[in-house]
Design a protein around this motif. Structure first.
Motif, short mmCIF file in Angstrom:
data_model
loop_
_atom_site.label_atom_id
_atom_site.label_comp_id
_atom_site.label_asym_id
_atom_site.label_seq_id
_atom_site.Cartn_x
_atom_site.Cartn_y
_atom_site.Cartn_z
N THR A 218 8.84 -1.23 -14.22
CA THR A 218 8.83 -0.26 -13.13
C THR A 218 7.41 -0.20 -12.57
O THR A 218 6.46 -0.68 -13.20
CB THR A 218 9.23 1.13 -13.64
N ALA A 219 7.28 0.46 -11.42
CA ALA A 219 5.94 0.56 -10.81
C ALA A 219 5.01 1.33 -11.73
O ALA A 219 3.83 0.99 -11.86
CB ALA A 219 6.06 1.27 -9.47
N LEU B 236 6.02 -2.04 -2.14
CA LEU B 236 4.88 -1.75 -3.01
C LEU B 236 4.11 -3.00 -3.50
O LEU B 236 2.88 -3.00 -3.44
CB LEU B 236 5.34 -0.90 -4.19
N LEU C 245 4.79 6.68 -8.50
CA LEU C 245 4.63 5.59 -7.54
C LEU C 245 5.96 4.88 -7.24
O LEU C 245 6.64 4.41 -8.16
CB LEU C 245 3.61 4.59 -8.11
N GLY C 246 6.30 4.83 -5.99
CA GLY C 246 7.43 4.01 -5.53
C GLY C 246 8.82 4.53 -5.81
O GLY C 246 9.80 3.92 -5.40
N CYS C 247 8.95 5.66 -6.51
CA CYS C 247 10.29 6.08 -6.92
C CYS C 247 10.84 7.24 -6.09
O CYS C 247 11.76 7.92 -6.53
CB CYS C 247 10.30 6.41 -8.41
N SER C 248 10.27 7.49 -4.94
CA SER C 248 10.80 8.58 -4.12
C SER C 248 10.62 8.27 -2.64
O SER C 248 10.10 7.23 -2.27
CB SER C 248 10.07 9.88 -4.48
#
Lengths: 172, 345
Positions: free
Chosen positions: A86-87, A53, A119-122
């Protein structure tokens, strides 16, 4: 002669105000279109390149340019610093910065912040769904902004010039 | 007795930590350190709890709703809310879901989608070669694990490189300019991988004292543990003549290396499958020496396992090296001659 010059200045001043107000409608629609382009690029980076990311956001910021690069560049910078953000938090900072530079409507801000939360967590498929949803919402917002532009841009431009004319007439 | 030792040790921790402010703790994190992978709150607690023993830490476990656990050797302890180390686990700081999610985001650079392969394998390797084990709910696709979600636990395994730890054993593994087929045997956490890593480095670089000039070494690092590869770069010194095949199944990787990189020595870890035996046989045909490891504590135990039994009966290995933790990790217990079963060290 001086009166004529003064009248021209008043009309030009009011005209500029009207035109700049009208320009804001165009810029909003343009910004929403650029944000969608940015999301398209992000989707391609995530989907085909699995690019991390911070790097993907930095690439998008570089390509979209202008005011639209603000949230992408800010989030990329914060994530690269690796300070435990975090994102979602980094993206929200970016959205706030964009809001400070170009006042967003409540709806636009909530679309962008909601997008950041996923965003970015899956996994990849979920990321693409999240991007598609945000893009669709931004497209709707862009249509609304275009409609507002069509309705208001010319009106503000004419109103600026007319107001200037009216002031001149009152002063004569 | 053990309890007494633990208590004494914890008392020492507490004493050594008095007066260590949070700011001082935060400042002492070097950039690029594995500590940066912990969320700020947990990082500060870790620094306060481990303090001067930070270099000794072997594992940190984060499990949702359970105490943050640290392990040094066989000793486990936790940390209370004030940052004091304690052996009473019920007083320890309980890890929250937010802690875990934040850690995962930091570990993955907020890019979980880019780590799907690693999640499928259940671990992520971070800069420095440390491995973070991950547990959660498995997502299946056609009966195969596709990824993990609802992450419930993380295990930071802090790995260390001990340059020169193979000095004692190396002379027994070289004969007439040839590396002998060697099997390193020990229970988990006894230093097999650390020893293997240093052996690879020495065999690759050469060792002046032994008159060994160094050879090409091929490493098949199926679990990314020996080289700790991060973005294509080994995180440990494996020597100038070492080629690494990362995250590749052992048997296939050994064949690939023999075909492509013409190594004189092939190193890998944790053999035990039937196809490994076939690959070892292939290496033998190609005249390549094999250096590998296996879990076990004695020769008798190895002989009870079908696959290893076959290899031992076949007398493939020239040397069997046994390790333990008797005097700390990596204690050399014995070196046996694989052909005769006699003790050579």
């Amino acid at each position: 002669m001086l009166r004529l010059l003064g009248a021209c200045c008043i009309i030009a001043g009011c005209g500029i105000l009207g035109f700049s107000k009208g320009e804001q409608f165009r810029q909003r629609a343009e910004m929403l279109r650029c944000l969608q382009n940015g999301l398209n690029m992000l989707e391609a980076d995530i989907s085909y390149g699995s690019t991390p990311l911070p790097l993907a956001l930095a690439r998008v910021a570089e390509k979209v340019g202008g005011i639209t690069q603000v949230p992408f560049a800010q989030a990329a910078r914060l994530l690269k610093e690796n300070n435990g953000l975090t994102a979602a938090e980094a993206w929200e900072e970016g959205v706030n910065k964009l809001d400070a530079e170009f006042t967003l409507t409540t709806e636009e801000k909530s679309i962008l912040i909601l997008f950041g939360q996923g965003l970015g967590c899956s996994a990849r498929e979920e990321q693409i769904k999240n991007i598609t949803l945000a893009r669709e919402q931004l497209r709707m917002a862009e249509l609304a902004a275009e409609e507002a532009r069509n309705k208001n841009q010319r009106m503000w431009q004419v109103m600026g010039l007319c107001t200037g004319g009216a002031i001149v007439l009152m002063l004569i | 007795m053990t309890r007494l030792v633990i208590r004494k040790s914890l008392a020492e921790f507490a004493k050594e930590h008095e007066g260590m402010s949070e700011k001082a703790a935060a400042r002492s994190v070097p950039p690029g350190s594995w500590l940066q992978m912990l969320p700020p709150g947990v990082r500060e607690l870790t620094l306060q709890a481990a303090g001067p023993l930070l270099q000794e830490l072997e594992e940190i476990r984060l499990r949702i709703g359970r105490p943050l656990l640290f392990r040094i050797g066989l000793q486990e302890y936790t940390v209370d809310h004030k940052g004091r180390p304690t052996g009473r686990l019920n007083e320890g700081y309980c890890v929250t879901r937010a802690d875990l999610e934040r850690t995962l985001q930091i570990l993955s650079q907020s890019s979980l989608y880019a780590w799907e392969e690693e999640l499928r394998n259940g671990f992520i390797t971070i800069p420095g070669g440390h491995r973070i084990g991950i547990t959660g709910r498995a997502v299946l696709d056609k009966g195969q694990v596709k990824t993990l979600k609802n992450i419930s636990g993380l295990n930071f395994r802090i790995s260390r490189e001990i340059i020169g730890c193979s000095e004692e054993v190396l002379p027994y593994l070289i004969r007439e300019g040839q590396v002998l087929h060697t099997l390193i045997v020990s229970a988990p956490q006894c230093g097999k991988t650390t020893l293997l890593r240093d052996l690879i480095r020495q065999l690759s670089n050469g060792n002046g004292a032994l008159g060994w000039s160094g050879v090409n070494v091929g490493l098949v690092d199926e679990r990314s543990e020996i080289a700790g590869m991060y973005l294509g770069e080994p995180q440990y010194d494996l020597g100038v003549r070492t080629d690494v095949l990362d995250a590749c199944p052992k048997a296939e990787g050994m064949m690939m290396l023999i075909r492509s990189m013409s190594p004189r020595v092939i190193a890998t870890d944790e053999i035990g499958r039937k196809e490994d035996v076939l690959a070892i046989n292939h290496a033998l045909q190609a005249g390549v020496s094999v250096l590998t490891t296996v879990h076990g504590s004695s020769y008798e135990e190895l002989r009870q396992r079908p696959i290893l039994q076959e290899l031992l009966a076949w007398k493939f290995f020239d040397r069997l090296v046994f390790l333990s933790r008797r005097k700390g990790p990596g204690t050399l217990e014995a070196v046996l001659d694989g052909k005769t079963g006699e003790r050579v060290k």
